[in-house]
Structures are given as structure tokens and as C-alpha cells.
Design an enzyme around this catalytic site. Structure first.
Site, mmCIF file in Angstrom:
data_model
loop_
_atom_site.group_PDB
_atom_site.id
_atom_site.type_symbol
_atom_site.label_atom_id
_atom_site.label_comp_id
_atom_site.label_asym_id
_atom_site.label_seq_id
_atom_site.Cartn_x
_atom_site.Cartn_y
_atom_site.Cartn_z
ATOM 1 N N ARG A 73 -54.299 -41.335 -5.241
ATOM 2 C CA ARG A 73 -56.148 -40.771 -5.632
ATOM 3 C C ARG A 73 -56.467 -39.835 -5.244
ATOM 4 N NH1 ARG A 73 -56.187 -47.044 -6.279
ATOM 5 N NH2 ARG A 73 -54.327 -46.946 -5.833
ATOM 6 N N THR A 74 -56.440 -39.825 -3.469
ATOM 7 C CA THR A 74 -57.112 -38.837 -2.922
ATOM 8 C C THR A 74 -57.023 -37.432 -3.511
ATOM 9 O OG1 THR A 74 -57.704 -40.732 -1.568
ATOM 10 C CG2 THR A 74 -58.941 -39.141 -0.728
ATOM 11 N N ARG B 72 -56.408 -33.905 4.268
ATOM 12 C CA ARG B 72 -56.476 -34.976 4.715
ATOM 13 C C ARG B 72 -54.640 -35.271 5.629
ATOM 14 N NH1 ARG B 72 -54.131 -40.500 2.251
ATOM 15 N NH2 ARG B 72 -56.734 -40.721 1.897
ATOM 16 N N HIS C 235 -63.038 -41.583 6.033
ATOM 17 C CA HIS C 235 -63.197 -41.465 5.056
ATOM 18 C C HIS C 235 -64.531 -41.333 4.364
ATOM 19 C CE1 HIS C 235 -60.757 -40.226 1.553
ATOM 20 N NE2 HIS C 235 -60.168 -41.308 1.257
ATOM 21 N N LYS D 16 -42.736 -27.270 9.523
ATOM 22 C CA LYS D 16 -41.882 -26.724 10.554
ATOM 23 C C LYS D 16 -42.688 -26.028 12.224
ATOM 24 C CE LYS D 16 -40.665 -23.785 6.395
ATOM 25 N NZ LYS D 16 -41.202 -21.801 5.810
#
Lengths: 426, 312
Positions: free
Chosen positions: B59-60, B109, B137, B87
Site C-alpha cells: 500500500r505505501t 523503505r 513512518h 547482490k
């Protein structure tokens, strides 16, 4: 060729003998002498403090295996630059120094490339895994001065008990990195308190250290072994140690400069230069550590010099390794904090905590200016003002939170066995 | 006169009340865009935004992407599995490469607390946190206060209860900072294992008994129970948690008539919130989602404006 120097006119402080007067110190053929050597190098120490060479009992030289972080050569040059004539090398190298072959390798490298004396330690357990005792007897024969799983803490109390009992046979002190991993989990990144709450970082509570200091007090009492608690950070540790020592238990401790210079608030911008193990704590802990130093509960000062590469530290906070470099800033910070800012101890006491006290713990024939002993000297100006510049460090590490700090107190000359290993102009 | 001079939004702890209100007011303007037939404005035309989601999110990430699209920005989405971070590339190197591609804004994020600040300190591009570990957040905090202000018409004196896993919640931290700065009264509710006393120093009250405070709340914000925490022994199980702290129909009946029920999602129906309550008259959960878009448009617009000035 003989190494002879006559150090003239300084304030000579030798806590081992109680000497504190204005006078001369002579080194003849690398050893202290009561009489000067004709034709020796003359050093004018007027206005300066002349003391036995400083001993740092907690240093990570990173060899073998991690020479990108540090080598025995660069680490010992940093030690000399910081005023230390002897360093005790921790065994958490790659591979772990848990058998006599690695001890011999470290000694050979130190003899070939070391700027100061290097005294190796051996791991308590194989691979420092905390399970099976390492060949402590063989390592003792090879010349280790202590055993420790530093960087890790033996979690199994039975294993630690047997290690303590076994070390008595060789009169080796048992050093402990006091950290209960069931309390401070693998993800713990900083002190558990207000700032860990705000920053959302997993906390490392005081209790994780204190519970092991208490365990070690019990084990020292039970076994009669000499147990030394490394890099103390928590107020409760001091309280537990004070009580144990008052009962004559052979438990000792050390304090590092960062734990009395900084609080956990320093981490508020997530700078990894403040990430260390054990973590920076609160002012109440600093006050307790200073109290412990003042009343003699804690009688050894050390650095926990822990160099890392720049790229290892320049990452997200959780991913960064613990530790900072300390050899070149320690004496300045100890003078600044202990002598000038708080007066927690006086100069002779501070010198004792850097010389005779660690020498006695380790059974070293050093830490004093007595005739016939190795001619290691630190010439100190406790009032010398200077600014920490990490780009001028001899260590490979640049991971210091003290860059740009103005300090009062600096070693001006470091003499190892009569030879000058480091000096800066007066 | 603007109240905003930041190229980055990494947390709400560092924002002033005036700055927060400025974002909320800007979001009011942008919310109207979503109600038009043509849901797009040219504010970020020619700008490039990267959604760098090193930790999973639906959703974010979608909300930020739609916000950027509605501002006419070009958007690139990078997720953990598709990035070089998988990697072993460092976050710094990844970011420097993005900067070399002339990216204007990065929405990050990340599972590591402090990661957005780490990038913001090293990049000319604006960096906006979409959640970092247990830290903050910030856009969720802003959309929550936006929703409360929109529904109740004020924040001063509003009594907000935040229930659940406060210790590990970045949503809770951002909410606490924003709400206390704007004059709301925050009560944290949950077991002591999940609500450490240190939160009181942030200006919040703490209680471990939901039933004692429920009837006095204007807003109850229920956080997602993180099932992975149960293994660590923070509480005995979801059944006991639901009995002590779940908002079931009986408890919901004791709420004030106009009280708001909020949840940042995803909801565990039956644990922190009964399904009927989640869909009931008190619930503003879908309003939060809608408002999130407006708030994120506002944040992108404001940060891009400053990043643009710095480039000039």
C-alpha cells in the site's frame, strides 16, 4: 648497539615505587639504571612528566586475517603515537588466536614490524565459540599473558567455571567481555533507553553486562582465579565489583575513554562512529564509572582500540560493525576528563592505571622505572592542548567520534627499550 | 511565505508544529485533485522519482507511486529482489548510482532504522522515508493526523489512544511526535513488554488497561500485531492479546459516538480489531488510505521544490 638515554629534569612519576619528584631517569643498554651512561642521548624533560611506558591491555591489531583494518605495524605505530609502549593484542583475529601457532606468528610479526611491545592473548575456547576450552597450557608456554574470548562472552557458566579453574594452573588472568546474549540479543545495536526508543534501534540493557559481572564475581570467588572484566560501561557493574572487591575477591575491571566521554544521545543522528560494544550509556553510568575509578574499584584504563575500514562503517547503522579506534586519542581523553574536567583521579593515580596496575595483572616485568627493568618511558605533557585530526592518525582506522575535539594532555615522546618510537616537538 | 525548506522528510521528530501544519494544509489542496475528473497536475513534470523499496510493501509503495504519477513525475520502482542490494551492493553505492542517473527524489523503505537519514546526508536528491525499521513512518503519521483533523476539525486537546506493538512500531513513533506537537493527548495502550516506559518522555501517557480509558478516547488507533514478535515472548499469544487489547464489538459499543477507529493496515481481523468494527460506523480506515495519497503528493511536491532550488 646499546640504547642509552638520560632523561633530565622532568617530574618523575613511578607509582610502583611511590616516586613523584623532579629528577632524572637513565636507560642504559635498554634497561633502567640508577646511574647515567656516558655519551648517552640527552633528553631535556623540564616541565614535562616522565613515567613508565603506558600499557594498553585491550587492543585489536587485526592480524592475522584483517590487514585491511589494521596491521601489527600500523597498530603499534598508533600505540607509540598515543604514548603506549606496550599493547595487549586481542585474539579475535581471523583465524581466532586459539592455538600456539598463531601466538608464535603474532610474536614474530611483532618482533619484525612492531613499533612497541606486543603481548598476545589467547582465546578461552576453540574459535571463541564458548564451547570447548582452547589449549591454554600450550598457549601459556608460547607466551600469552591472558585468555579472553573478547568480542564474545562465554555464555555457558560451566565452561567459564572450568576455564577459570584451568587458568589458575598457569596463573593466567581470565579476561571477560561481559555480555549476556539472552538479554542483549544478536540485533542489539545501542544502549536500551530513551534514545533507543526514539531511534527505533534494538537496545542492549545494562543488565546484560551486570549479570555477567556478577557471574564473574561468583566464579572468581569460587575458583580463586583472577577474572578481569573488560570495557565496563554500566553503573551496576561498578556496584557489583565494588562489593566483590571489598570481600577480597580477585575481580578487576577496566574503563575505556569513550564510555566516560560520551552518552547514548550521541547516536541521535545514526552516526556509526558512535556504535560500540558495549554501547555508550547514560550520564548516570559515566558518574558511576568515574566514582569507581576514584575509589579504586576500577584500577585499569584501556582503549579497546578497534579499527575498521571506512567502507565497513559507512553503511546503515544496523549493518555497521561495533568499535572505534582509541590508541591515539586515549591519553588526551583521560587527561581531559579525569584530570582537567572532573578531577576524578590525580595524575599519579592515572599513571598507575596505565602502568603498574596492568603490569601486575598481566605479570609483566614492566610498568615501573625500577633499575634493571625494560627501559620503556612515556614523556607526557598533561596540559598540552591539541585538536584530534583523524587524517593524521598512524592507525589505518578512521572510525573515531572524537575528530575535531580539543583536548588537553598528550604524550610527547614514547621510548621503548631506550629507543624513541615516537616524538612530537614540544 | 513558505514554512518548508527541507529537501528530505526522514522523520517527524525533527519537524516543527508549523511545518507539520504546512504539509497538512498543502495536502488539503492536493486532495481535491483526486476528486477531479482529470486526476493529474503538472507540478513535478520533468522530475524523476525512484521508489526504492528494500523492504516489502504494497500500500505505501502504490500510494507513493500514484502520488508521483498524479504530480506528473516519471516514476521508477525498485524492489529488494530486483535491486543490486540483493547482490551485496551497499546502500551508499546504490544511491550514488541513482544520483548519477539524475534522480530528483528517492522514496526509501528500508528495514534499518536511520537508513533514510544516511541517504539524505549523502545525496543532493530529496530523500523521503517510507518507513525505516522501528524508527519512523513519517507520511503515515502525517496522514493519520490529517484524517483526525479532517474528521474532528481539530487536533488540540483530542484524546488519541494508540494500541498494541508500540515498541517496534514506526507508525506509533511518527504518530506520537506529530500528535503531541499539535496539542493532542496521546495514550499508549498495551502490555509492558510492548510499551516501554521511555515513551513517557516523548509526552505520551501509558496504560496497560484498555478498558479503563476506552470511553474517554476521541480516536483509537490500533496497530498491527506483528506475529513474528510472539516467538520472542513479548506476549503469550494472539488469543490472550485479543482478549486484553482487541477492539471487539462489545468494546466498540463503549466508544464515544463520534470516536474514530483507525488502523494503518494490514488488519488482522479478529486479533487487534473485529471485522464488524473495521467496517463499522466508527472506522475511518479507508479514509486514511485516501488521505495518504494527498499527504504524499504534498510531501513530494514540497521536498521537490526545495531540492530543485538547491540544484539551481
Amino acid at each position: 648497539m646499546s640504547a642509552c638515554v638520560n632523561i633530565r629534569g622532568g617530574r618523575v612519576i613511578d607509582p610502583a615505587t611511590g616516586r613523584d619528584d623532579k629528577g632524572d631517569v637513565f636507560i642504559v643498554d635498554g634497561k633502567f639504571s640508577d646511574v647515567p651512561a656516558p655519551g648517552a642521548q640527552e633528553i631535556d624533560a623540564a616541565g614535562l612528566v616522565v613515567c613508565p611506558g603506558f600499557i594498553d591491555i585491550h587492543v585489536h591489531l587485526r592480524e592475522p586475517g584483517q590487514s585491511a583494518k589494521e596491521t601489527i605495524e600500523t597498530g603499534t605505530r598508533a600505540a607509540a603515537a598515543g604514548g603506549f609502549t606496550s599493547v595487549v593484542a586481542m585474539p579475535n583475529t581471523q583465524p581466532v588466536a586459539d592455538h600456539p601457532g598463531i601466538i608464535a606468528w603474532v610474536q614474530e610479526r611483532a618482533a619484525a614490524a612492531g613499533a612497541v611491545n606486543v603481548f598476545p592473548t589467547g582465546a578461552i575456547t576453540v574459535g571463541s565459540k564458548g564451547e570447548q576450552l582452547a589449549p591454554i597450557g600450550a598457549m601459556a608456554a608460547a607466551g600469552i599473558v591472558a585468555v579472553t574470548d573478547d568480542g564474545r562472552c562465554v555464555q555457558n557458566h560451566e565452561v567459564m567455571r572450568r576455564a577459570a579453574e584451568y587458568c589458575r594452573m598457569f596463573d593466567l588472568p581470565l579476561f571477560d567481555h561481559c555480555q549476556d546474549t539472552s538479554v542483549a540479543g544478536a540485533e542489539a545495536a545501542m544502549h536500551e533507553g530513551f534514545w533507543s526508543t526514539v531511534l527505533g534501534l534494538p537496545g542492549w540493557p545494562r543488565m546484560a553486562e551486570e549479570i555477567i559481572v556478577a557471574r564473574d564475581a561468583m566464579l572468581a570467588e569460587l575458583t580463586g582465579a583472577r577474572i578481569h572484566c573488560q570495557h565496563l560501561s554500566a553503573a551496576g557493574s561498578v556496584r557489583i565489583m565494588r562489593e566483590a572487591r571489598a570481600r577480597g575477591v580477585s575481580l578487576s575491571g577496566e574503563v575505556c575513554p569513550h564510555h566516560i566521554a560520551l552518552t547514548d544521545e550521541s547516536l541521535k543522528d545514526y552516526s556509526t562512529d558512535f556504535k560500540m560494544n558495549p554501547p555508550l550509556r547514560e550520564q548516570t553510568d559515566i558518574d558511576a564509572l568515574l566514582g569507581g575509578l576514584a575509589d579504586g574499584t576500577i584500577d585499569i584504563l584501556a582503549t579497546d582500540h578497534a579499527p575498521h575500514t571506512v567502507y565497513e562503517k559507512e553503511v546503515e547503522f544496523a549493518a555497521a560493525p561495533f568499535g572505534i579506534v582509541g590508541l591515539e586519542t586515549a591519553v588526551g581523553l583521560f587527561c581531559e576528563i579525569l584530570l582537567h574536567r572532573t578531577g576524578a583521579v590525580d595524575l599519579p593515580r592515572m599513571v598507575a592505571m596505565l602502568t603498574v596496575n596492568p603490569a601486575r595483572l598481566l605479570g609483566l616485568d614492566r610498568g615501573t622505572l625500577g633499575a634493571g627493568r625494560p627501559g620503556d618511558v612515556t614523556i607526557l605533557d598533561p596540559a598540552r592542548e591539541w585538536v584530534v585530526d583523524k587524517e593524521l592518525f598512524a592507525t589505518k582506522g578512521r572510525n573515531t567520534p572524537f575528530h575535531g575535539w580539543k583536548l588537553r594532555g598528550r604524550a610527547l615522546r614514547t621510548i621503548v627499550g631506550g629507543r624513541t618510537a615516537w616524538e612530537i616537538s614540544r | 511565505m513558505t514554512s518548508w525548506n527541507r529537501k528530505d522528510l526522514t522523520d517527524l521528530a525533527g519537524l516543527s508544529a508549523e511545518e507539520i501544519v504546512h504539509v497538512l494544509d498543502t495536502a488539503v489542496e492536493f486532495k481535491s485533485v483526486g476528486q477531479r475528473k482529470l486526476k493529474k497536475v503538472p507540478s513535478l513534470r520533468g522530475k524523476t522519482l525512484v521508489n526504492l523499496f528494500v523492504e516489502a510493501s504494497t500500500r505505501t509503495r502504490t500510494s507513493f507511486e500514484l502520488a508521483a504519477v498524479r504530480l506528473s513525475a516519471d516514476v521508477v520502482n525498485i524492489t529488494a529482489t530486483s535491486s543490486s542490494l540483493s547482490k551485496g551492493e551497499s546502500l551508499k553505492d546504490t544511491a550514488k548510482n541513482l544520483e548519477a542517473l539524475s534522480v530528483d527524489l528517492i522514496v526509501l523503505r528500508h528495514a534499518a532504522a536511520g537508513a533514510p537519514q544516511f541517504l539524505a546526508d549523502r545525496l543532493r536528491a530529496g530523500v523521503i522515508s517510507a518507513g525505516d525499521g522501528s524508527h519512523e513512518h513519517p507520511t503515515q503519521g502525517l496522514l493519520d493526523v490529517f484524517t483526525i483533523r479532517e474528521r474532528l476539525g481539530r487536533l488540540e486537546g483530542v484524546k488519541v489512544g494508540i494500541v498494541g506493538d508500540i515498541r517496534f512500531s514506526r507508525v506509533a513513533r511518527s504518530n506520537i511526535h506529530a500528535l503531541t506537537k499539535l496539542g493532542a493527548e496521546v495514550t499508549l495502550i498495551g502490555p509492558p513488554t510492548l510499551v516501554p516506559r521511555e515513551f513517557e518522555k516523548l509526552g505520551a501517557r501509558i496504560t496497560h488497561r484498555l478498558d479503563d480509558v476506552l470511553a474517554g478516547l476521541d480516536v483509537i488507533n490500533l496497530l498491527r500485531i506483528q506475529h513474528e514478535r510472539q516467538k520472542a515472548g513479548y506476549f503469550p499469544g494472539t488469543g490472550e492479546y485479543a482478549a486484553l487489547f482487541g477492539l471487539n464489538a462489545a468494546r466498540a459499543a463503549r466508544l464515544k459516538p463520534g470516536a474514530l477507529v483507525m488502523h494503518p493496515g494490514p488488519i488482522h481481523r479478529g486479533t487487534e480489531l473485529d471485522g464488524a468494527v473495521a467496517d463499522g460506523p466508527h472506522s475511518v480506515i479507508l479514509d486514511q488510505v485516501t488521505n495518504g495519497l494527498a499527504v504524499r503528493m504534498a510531501v513530494l511536491y514540497l521536498c521537490a521544490s526545495v531540492a530543485q532550488k538547491e540544484d539551481a
